[in-house]
Design a protein around this motif. Sequence first.
Motif, PDB file in Angstrom:
ATOM      1  N   GLU A   3      -7.874   1.399   0.562  1.00  0.00           N
ATOM      2  CA  GLU A   3      -8.278   0.414  -0.454  1.00  0.00           C
ATOM      3  C   GLU A   3      -7.397   0.527  -1.694  1.00  0.00           C
ATOM      4  O   GLU A   3      -7.070  -0.477  -2.330  1.00  0.00           O
ATOM      5  N   LEU A   4      -7.005   1.746  -2.037  1.00  0.00           N
ATOM      6  CA  LEU A   4      -6.082   1.923  -3.166  1.00  0.00           C
ATOM      7  C   LEU A   4      -4.744   1.239  -2.882  1.00  0.00           C
ATOM      8  O   LEU A   4      -4.098   0.703  -3.795  1.00  0.00           O
ATOM      9  N   GLY A   5      -4.310   1.244  -1.637  1.00  0.00           N
ATOM     10  CA  GLY A   5      -3.073   0.556  -1.266  1.00  0.00           C
ATOM     11  C   GLY A   5      -3.164  -0.924  -1.556  1.00  0.00           C
ATOM     12  O   GLY A   5      -2.217  -1.538  -2.066  1.00  0.00           O
ATOM     13  N   LEU A  26      -1.755  -5.674  -4.945  1.00  0.00           N
ATOM     14  CA  LEU A  26      -2.106  -6.822  -5.782  1.00  0.00           C
ATOM     15  C   LEU A  26      -1.535  -6.675  -7.186  1.00  0.00           C
ATOM     16  O   LEU A  26      -1.142  -7.662  -7.816  1.00  0.00           O
ATOM     17  N   PHE A  27      -1.449  -5.444  -7.688  1.00  0.00           N
ATOM     18  CA  PHE A  27      -0.853  -5.219  -9.010  1.00  0.00           C
ATOM     19  C   PHE A  27       0.628  -5.604  -8.986  1.00  0.00           C
ATOM     20  O   PHE A  27       1.122  -6.273  -9.904  1.00  0.00           O
ATOM     21  N   VAL A  28       1.345  -5.194  -7.932  1.00  0.00           N
ATOM     22  CA  VAL A  28       2.767  -5.529  -7.821  1.00  0.00           C
ATOM     23  C   VAL A  28       2.962  -7.034  -7.688  1.00  0.00           C
ATOM     24  O   VAL A  28       3.889  -7.611  -8.275  1.00  0.00           O
ATOM     25  N   PHE A  80       5.825   1.152  -7.334  1.00  0.00           N
ATOM     26  CA  PHE A  80       6.278   0.819  -5.986  1.00  0.00           C
ATOM     27  C   PHE A  80       6.077   1.953  -4.974  1.00  0.00           C
ATOM     28  O   PHE A  80       5.602   1.703  -3.863  1.00  0.00           O
ATOM     29  N   PRO A  81       6.441   3.212  -5.293  1.00  0.00           N
ATOM     30  CA  PRO A  81       6.215   4.277  -4.292  1.00  0.00           C
ATOM     31  C   PRO A  81       4.746   4.435  -3.922  1.00  0.00           C
ATOM     32  O   PRO A  81       4.421   4.648  -2.748  1.00  0.00           O
ATOM     33  N   PHE A  82       3.847   4.331  -4.921  1.00  0.00           N
ATOM     34  CA  PHE A  82       2.410   4.429  -4.632  1.00  0.00           C
ATOM     35  C   PHE A  82       1.974   3.278  -3.738  1.00  0.00           C
ATOM     36  O   PHE A  82       1.247   3.459  -2.760  1.00  0.00           O
TER      37      PHE A  82
END
Length: 565
Positions: free
Chosen positions: A61-63, A68-70, A268-270
């Motif tokens: 879910e964090l992914g 969505l933030f990006v 981006f890496p996260f």
Amino acid sequence: MENIFYIRNVLILLSMAIIIVAFFKAIKLSPVLGYFAAGIALGNYGMALINPGAGMAFFAELGIVFLLFVIGLELTFERLIAMKVYVFGAGSIQIIITVVVIAFFLNIAGYKPNTSAIVAGGLCLSSTAIVLQVLKENGSQLTKIGRLSVAMLLMQDFAVVPLLVLVPNLAHTTPEASIVSAVIITLIKATVGLVIIFISGRLLFRPMFNIIAHFESEELFIATTILIVLGSAYATEKVGLSMALGAFVAGLAVADTNYRHDVEKVVFPFKALLLGLFFMTVGMSLNITTLLDKIHLVTSIALGIIATKTIVIFFIAKLFKFNNKSALHAGLLLSQGGEFAFILFELSLKQGLLNPELAQTLMISVTITMALTPLLDFIGGRINTISTEDKKIGNLIKEEFEIDGHVAIIGFGKIAKVLADTLISEGVSCAILEINPELVVESKKAGYPIYYGSITDESALKKIDVKNAAATVLTIKNAITINKAISSIKQYAPKTKIIVRSKTMENMAEYKKLGIYFLMPYQYSEALMLCELVLKIYGRNETVINDLHTNFNIQDCSSSNELLT
């Protein structure tokens, strides 16, 4: 011991991701498909090494939150405005028509309106990750098909937010209630959430980043970025909206600051790692037995999705004046299902809108369409290039630029190429006009938005839409041609700001009389750059550096002191 168990799961996931994703990259397939394959291999229907529910759902879910933030970061208002015709025109029409068509067939098949609505909403979306990768590999991001594809994907990404909010509303809608009312409530909630978070973000994020940047601490910057992402997601979750909505709006707000690119590098890496974990968890839950038992059904659904979306996008592209071959290519390229379909179907499954069997069938079918994308793009590309080999220049002459607020570049030498690459990397649209047909064909293949024609020909100026260009840059060397070009441009497009790169200052008075905005003698450019670099090392302020323009006779010929941005 439980912590050791989680570490074991993480080690297995990372090991499998490295092996399978590297393999998929080597055979030039999307890493997304690699994550699915890794999940299938590890899950209950593969080697059963990991239980999908064993603490993995939270990280998955964090992914979604970081994804969505990006997307919010990329959806800058400038970018939306520059591509407004394709984004809000073609993109909106594609979503509406595809949803209506798919929902119609589902209703005929006997599914409830709520189920039909959410399935149609999921299937109308294409795969941003796969399509962008295909465009990048082909160097076709800036072609007409590339621009249409990116615009439709942007609109689809934007539509994900109300769709995520719509799912719980549909789940709580009684059979007697109208779906229209659920949609209206969803739009109201999404709008209120967007406005509140965006205004708060604009008031808080810019000064917050300014303060953090003052400390010049990478750790503080990373911590602040993650705080904004997770804090916004938590806030919307607490008021009854989705976490993804909060992250999306936070991305929009941060995109309006000077720190957008820095934040993107941090996030981006996260996003990539956590989203990969999400696709793995989806792969773990995919029932291979269902695929084998219902191979004819899932294949039929996959082909139905591809056919429906190809036909819809074909006619939309025709509406926007694409030729038949280009329209078909665009339809095939965007005909697959997307990663957001999995997110919507997983959420719908939890909310009781979909039963497990239907969700499994749909997710397997979408995976098949995604796997077929490179092949479909290849077929569309071959169809679309049949005539271009025989009529390279003829096709280039027929094309026209269709994005307002861009930069028009006249001539495409080495300096112009550097300018075009810089503009593209910063998300600024550009259109190039070149008289050399061989250079046009070569640059077109490389993906540049370049067009064939003479600057003295009004149809050529129309081709790169000089009337709506924010600036027009002349990089040609011949003084006589420059004079003709300035006269032609000012007569055809009096409002555009003309920037001239001239060999000398001898024609300064004449150029100024013709109405140019800025004149730069190119023999001074290297010396100016060296001076700026050295002065910055010595800590000189911007005022001192700006004085170099006067010292090197780089003339601002505008009537005001306004700088081109």
